[in-house]
Design an enzyme around this catalytic site. Sequence first.
Site, short mmCIF file in Angstrom:
data_model
loop_
_atom_site.label_atom_id
_atom_site.label_comp_id
_atom_site.label_asym_id
_atom_site.label_seq_id
_atom_site.Cartn_x
_atom_site.Cartn_y
_atom_site.Cartn_z
N LYS A 173 -8.26 -6.32 0.56
CA LYS A 173 -7.39 -5.10 0.78
C LYS A 173 -5.79 -6.25 0.22
O LYS A 173 -4.84 -4.83 -0.03
CB LYS A 173 -7.97 -4.87 2.18
CG LYS A 173 -6.41 -4.54 3.24
CD LYS A 173 -6.21 -3.05 2.57
CE LYS A 173 -5.66 -2.33 2.62
NZ LYS A 173 -4.88 -2.11 4.20
N LYS A 241 4.11 -8.42 7.15
CA LYS A 241 2.94 -8.74 7.48
C LYS A 241 1.65 -8.62 6.30
O LYS A 241 1.53 -9.87 6.17
CB LYS A 241 2.81 -8.20 8.86
CG LYS A 241 1.28 -8.70 9.41
CD LYS A 241 -0.05 -8.25 9.07
CE LYS A 241 -0.25 -7.23 8.93
NZ LYS A 241 -1.83 -6.25 9.04
#
Length: 283
Positions: A173, A241
Amino acid sequence: MNTVKIGWIGLGKMGIPMSQHLVKAGYPLNVYNRSKDKEDAFKAQGIGSAASPAELIQHTDVVFVMVSDDKAIDDIFTGENGLLKPEVSGRVIINMSTVSPAISKEMAAKCIAQGNHYLDAPVSGSVKQAEDAALVIMVGGDATAFEQVKPILEKLGKLAMLVGDTGAGNTAKLAINTLLGIVAQGLAETVTLARQNGIDAEALTTLLNNSALGSPLIKIKGEAIVNNNFNAAFALKYIAKDLRLAKDMGADTPLAQTAYKTYQDAEAALGEEDIIAVIKHLG
């Protein structure tokens, strides 16, 4: 009616439509969210809610977690009323959050010590794909546990794929989201260059969408630029992030470094807006 009892933790923009697919599929569901008002719509459907993750896991077979970051995961698993507090066994805990491989390995070890399975299963796709059950789900963990819950995962996405051991889903991911950040920034820079030279965004995106470079991302984010719509489908603060996590994982190639710096610099002013709001920072 399916007999597997499911718990869902995290009723954000992704968690709500995803969990509703499980309701439609006939699974008994209980939910938990820190902001209790988000549980109201579920209660109105006759769906139970738990006072804490500890309470939730005691009454479920499979627990899904969909929250924002490593700190939230640590709190949900190891907090005073966390998932690991009751020391129940035989559960499958599926962490669909985009977090670090390190936190998954840490939580997996704690789950295994209690006789539970842990799968990291982040998703590729945003709110629209969540609503359409068209997410791509990448999973790390035990193959037997994955096969056990694969029919449930297939209610949430168009592809559920085991990619390796614990943390492999998170790794995949973060690699994918590194490309997401690069492509979104590339689109923003391309539109900016065209505008500076007298070509409007609508004309340029029409050309892009009919070229070999056309893609669902280019189409959706191009339309957002044309319509000046920066409401967050995927907030810029989250790509910032994710790129921090990717950097910690070793993403130090030229484009990754550039995207990392761009989104870190843009986050303070534009973090709550959509990722493509990066065009405002570049312009």
